[in-house]
Design an enzyme around this catalytic site. Structure first.
Site, PDB file in Angstrom:
ATOM      1  N   PRO A   2     -59.807 -44.752  14.908  1.00  0.00           N
ATOM      2  CA  PRO A   2     -60.475 -46.054  14.807  1.00  0.00           C
ATOM      3  C   PRO A   2     -59.521 -47.184  15.170  1.00  0.00           C
ATOM      4  O   PRO A   2     -58.380 -47.217  14.719  1.00  0.00           O
ATOM      5  CB  PRO A   2     -60.872 -46.124  13.323  1.00  0.00           C
ATOM      6  CG  PRO A   2     -60.892 -44.707  12.861  1.00  0.00           C
ATOM      7  CD  PRO A   2     -59.838 -44.004  13.648  1.00  0.00           C
ATOM      8  N   GLU A   3     -59.981 -48.071  16.033  1.00  0.00           N
ATOM      9  CA  GLU A   3     -59.191 -49.240  16.423  1.00  0.00           C
ATOM     10  C   GLU A   3     -59.780 -50.468  15.746  1.00  0.00           C
ATOM     11  O   GLU A   3     -60.674 -50.359  14.906  1.00  0.00           O
ATOM     12  CB  GLU A   3     -59.166 -49.354  17.945  1.00  0.00           C
ATOM     13  CG  GLU A   3     -58.559 -48.120  18.617  1.00  0.00           C
ATOM     14  CD  GLU A   3     -58.527 -48.201  20.130  1.00  0.00           C
ATOM     15  OE1 GLU A   3     -58.442 -49.325  20.672  1.00  0.00           O
ATOM     16  OE2 GLU A   3     -58.597 -47.139  20.785  1.00  0.00           O
TER      17      GLU A   3
END
Length: 276
Positions: A2-3
């Protein structure tokens, strides 16, 4: 992994589900996730009776603001939060469970067990690792060309690697770096010291614009990402570079390539993003 857009989406969905909830007790089933305090039993004890007053974000980190503490959580590769009733079955990949006085449970699920949690006294989180070392988030005041140009220009690393460095800009990962460089027309192997002010400004503008669009779409689902309500992100439908190898460039029609930059899969248009 996840960014920033995915973590921001998790933050917003969690706020809607657990804001002002009071923690009754905590069950830590995989102690290695707890990095501070050193003893998971202390982590459990300190959180008892604490209310979730807010959830903030810095880069890829979630920050649960409680009455007396700040809980800093990094999802790493596969971490997820979900809200369940206390009677719902607990699967084998659920490693930390926050039992709430309302009867809900906030569960941290992590197949790879790479996620981390640090508990700090209120007001201390940004003065210690891991948050202390982070560069500016694209939504912060310091995210400017004047602040970032010297950091980028002094480096002989590839710009792809510079942008992945969380001490330079917090929150960017492989997907959004590829998209940013495509939009800015910068080859990912260009070195930081080869970029002029105009090019760095283009990177800064396009990174923020890309992140903003991704947040609106709920992030990007490539493999297993879902938000805290089990919904996938939709930004993958708007990707121009990442995962588009073999497809025609949306700007010029040239075939999008996939190369390696420091062993990271990297996508680019060789016509729009020339190295010299």
């Amino acid at each position: 992994m996840p960014e920033l857009p995915e973590v921001e989406t998790v933050r917003k969905t969690l706020l809607a589900l657990v804001l002002n909830e009071r923690i009754k007790h905590v069950d830590v089933q995989w102690p290695n996730i707890i990095k501070m305090p050193a003893e998971p039993n202390d982590f459990q004890h300190l959180l008892e009776g604490q209310s979730i007053l807010d959830i903030k974000r810095k880069g890829k980190f979630l920050i649960f603001e409680l009455d007396n503490y700040s809980l800093v959580s990094h999802l790493r590769m596969e971490g997820k939060y979900g809200v369940y009733t206390k009677d719902e079955p607990i699967d084998k990949h659920t490693h930390v469970i926050f039992y709430l006085e309302s009867g809900k449970t906030l569960r941290y699920h992590d197949v790879r067990k790479f996620g981390t949690m640090h508990l700090f006294a209120k007001g201390q989180a940004f003065h210690d690792l891991p948050l202390k070392q982070l560069g500016p988030d694209p939504f912060e005041q310091e995210y400017t060309v004047d602040h970032l140009l010297p950091k980028i220009n002094k480096s002989t690393r590839a710009i792809k690697n510079i942008l992945l460095d969380q001490t330079v800009i917090a929150g960017l990962g492989n997907i959004y770096v590829d998209e940013t460089l495509f939009r800015a027309r910068i080859h990912p192997l260009r070195t930081g010291d080869s970029l002029d002010r105009k090019e760095v400004q283009a990177i800064i503008v396009e990174a923020k614009a890309t992140i903003e669009e991704a947040v609106k779409q709920g992030g990007t689902t490539i493999r297993s990402y879902v938000n805290s309500q089990g919904e996938i992100g939709m930004f993958q439908q708007q990707l121009y570079a990442y995962g588009q190898e073999g497809q025609p460039c949306a700007r010029c029609g040239t075939e999008v390539l996939k190369i390696k930059v420091s062993n990271r899969g990297t996508h680019l248009c060789p016509s729009c993003q020339q190295i010299s």
